[in-house]
Scaffold this motif. Sequence first.
Motif, PDB file in Angstrom:
ATOM      1  N   SER A 132     -46.641  40.396 -14.888  1.00  0.00           N
ATOM      2  CA  SER A 132     -46.794  38.962 -15.146  1.00  0.00           C
ATOM      3  C   SER A 132     -47.097  38.752 -16.627  1.00  0.00           C
ATOM      4  CB  SER A 132     -47.925  38.378 -14.300  1.00  0.00           C
ATOM      5  OG  SER A 132     -47.629  38.491 -12.925  1.00  0.00           O
ATOM      6  N   ARG A 133     -46.426  37.784 -17.235  1.00  0.00           N
ATOM      7  CA  ARG A 133     -46.634  37.517 -18.649  1.00  0.00           C
ATOM      8  C   ARG A 133     -47.756  36.514 -18.840  1.00  0.00           C
ATOM      9  NH1 ARG A 133     -42.741  40.211 -21.495  1.00  0.00           N
ATOM     10  NH2 ARG A 133     -44.545  40.347 -22.890  1.00  0.00           N
ATOM     11  N   GLN A 134     -48.647  36.851 -19.726  1.00  0.00           N
ATOM     12  CA  GLN A 134     -49.859  36.054 -19.927  1.00  0.00           C
ATOM     13  C   GLN A 134     -49.555  34.627 -20.346  1.00  0.00           C
ATOM     14  OE1 GLN A 134     -52.696  38.149 -22.294  1.00  0.00           O
ATOM     15  NE2 GLN A 134     -54.128  36.438 -22.440  1.00  0.00           N
ATOM     16  N   GLU A 184     -47.132  32.714 -19.390  1.00  0.00           N
ATOM     17  CA  GLU A 184     -46.378  31.928 -18.416  1.00  0.00           C
ATOM     18  C   GLU A 184     -47.093  30.644 -18.015  1.00  0.00           C
ATOM     19  OE1 GLU A 184     -44.525  32.335 -13.883  1.00  0.00           O
ATOM     20  OE2 GLU A 184     -45.044  34.138 -15.022  1.00  0.00           O
ATOM     21  N   THR A 185     -48.368  30.732 -17.729  1.00  0.00           N
ATOM     22  CA  THR A 185     -49.126  29.548 -17.305  1.00  0.00           C
ATOM     23  C   THR A 185     -49.133  28.483 -18.395  1.00  0.00           C
ATOM     24  OG1 THR A 185     -50.538  30.864 -15.860  1.00  0.00           O
ATOM     25  CG2 THR A 185     -51.361  28.706 -16.518  1.00  0.00           C
ATOM     26  N   LEU A 234     -38.448  35.665 -18.462  1.00  0.00           N
ATOM     27  CA  LEU A 234     -39.541  34.717 -18.226  1.00  0.00           C
ATOM     28  C   LEU A 234     -39.013  33.298 -18.084  1.00  0.00           C
ATOM     29  CD1 LEU A 234     -42.487  33.955 -17.999  1.00  0.00           C
ATOM     30  CD2 LEU A 234     -42.645  34.004 -20.506  1.00  0.00           C
ATOM     31  N   LYS A 236     -37.214  32.757 -14.807  1.00  0.00           N
ATOM     32  CA  LYS A 236     -38.182  32.661 -13.709  1.00  0.00           C
ATOM     33  C   LYS A 236     -38.738  31.244 -13.608  1.00  0.00           C
ATOM     34  CE  LYS A 236     -42.512  34.754 -12.031  1.00  0.00           C
ATOM     35  NZ  LYS A 236     -43.313  33.526 -11.947  1.00  0.00           N
ATOM     36  N   GLU A 245     -51.683  42.611 -20.103  1.00  0.00           N
ATOM     37  CA  GLU A 245     -50.654  42.422 -19.081  1.00  0.00           C
ATOM     38  C   GLU A 245     -50.454  43.693 -18.272  1.00  0.00           C
ATOM     39  OE1 GLU A 245     -47.927  39.019 -21.353  1.00  0.00           O
ATOM     40  OE2 GLU A 245     -47.554  41.153 -21.675  1.00  0.00           O
ATOM     41  N   SER A 287     -51.188  44.529 -14.302  1.00  0.00           N
ATOM     42  CA  SER A 287     -50.048  44.925 -13.486  1.00  0.00           C
ATOM     43  C   SER A 287     -50.318  46.206 -12.712  1.00  0.00           C
ATOM     44  CB  SER A 287     -48.813  45.125 -14.373  1.00  0.00           C
ATOM     45  OG  SER A 287     -47.743  45.647 -13.631  1.00  0.00           O
TER      46      SER A 287
END
Length: 379
Positions: free
Chosen positions: A5-7, A9-10, A35, A38, A140, A144
Amino acid sequence: MNVVSRQIETSIKQKVDYKKAIVLLGPRQVGKTTLMEKIATELDTNYLKIDGDDPAIRQTWDNPTKQYLLNLLGSNKVLLIDEAQRIRNIGLSVKMILDAKLKIQVFITGSSALDLASDIKEPLTGRKWEFFLFPFSFNEMKKSTSFLEESLLLNHRLVMGMYPEVVLNKNADKTALIQLAGSYLYKDILEKGGIQRPDVLLKILQALAWQLGNEVSYNEIARLVEVDKNTVINYIDLLEKAFVIFRFSPLTRNLRNEISSNRKIYFYDNGIRNAIINQLAPIESRNDVGVLWENYMISERKKLLAYHDFYGTTYFWRSRTSEIDYIEEIDGSFYSYEFKWNEKSKPRFPDLFLTSYKPKINEVIHRKNYYEWLTKYPY
């Protein structure tokens, strides 16, 4: 391995408003497309993707009319433009779409700042949110897998780096890294930067790799590569715009004995640096572990600060007799750090620096405490 998960993204999702474009910059092959696809899929499975690496697509988007763009979009409410720096006047095209106020969410990725300033940034002033994506970060990877596994892989990361394709291909990571460090990583420079001699570009990269951790003299590199100083400066500028390297300035307030003429240059990724000079031996058999540790710490900290919207400034410091590896200044306060692979090293922070800048923190970052520093923000 779990999906990483990429930090960021949020933070990107929070800016989705169907009014402004979201621009994601970063080196090639760090996962920008993955990303954005997605996020776009979660918004609308029928999103429209435009690939700037495709010559036919580039021709189609060469100064299109507003009506042409609207016909191309059709009923799609999400548009993803990948490698946008390769499409001429793409910023003006996106501006037309946004100004039509059709509630379309535009995502843009770019791997080079060669043309982004004029083609994207200026036309989209006030119409975009901008983010930067790096290779995988320590945080990250820790989330993971586990803190234990990532700690056990530290030596490997110092040599092979953190590019997704390298990390996710454990059985072929050397092959992946060597291919990545080839011309593909800086293809935008070769195609759009006016490079007349690619061999000189590689020699300059190799010279920078060998001088890692030291202040860089453009004159010295010019002598080594046998070109003029202006060529060296121009090529280094292009390498920085392609997100292969980044420059680091000295902290100076014109104090007596301070030296501020040269900059340091670091690589966004340890693996790329090592592959460029064909040095992929394990850390245990190397004599450059000190500079690898310094580059890894500074590049990882750069990721942490960027993902937390750090608004301060980072430097190194040097006087005629001593230096400090890394300093952060925020709101007028200074925080200084030395990087030592061996936790038993006890470097002394210079009196000139301590009395002049009164840092709030003077800390040595070594392999027994680095994880705290790479997760600690803010102060």
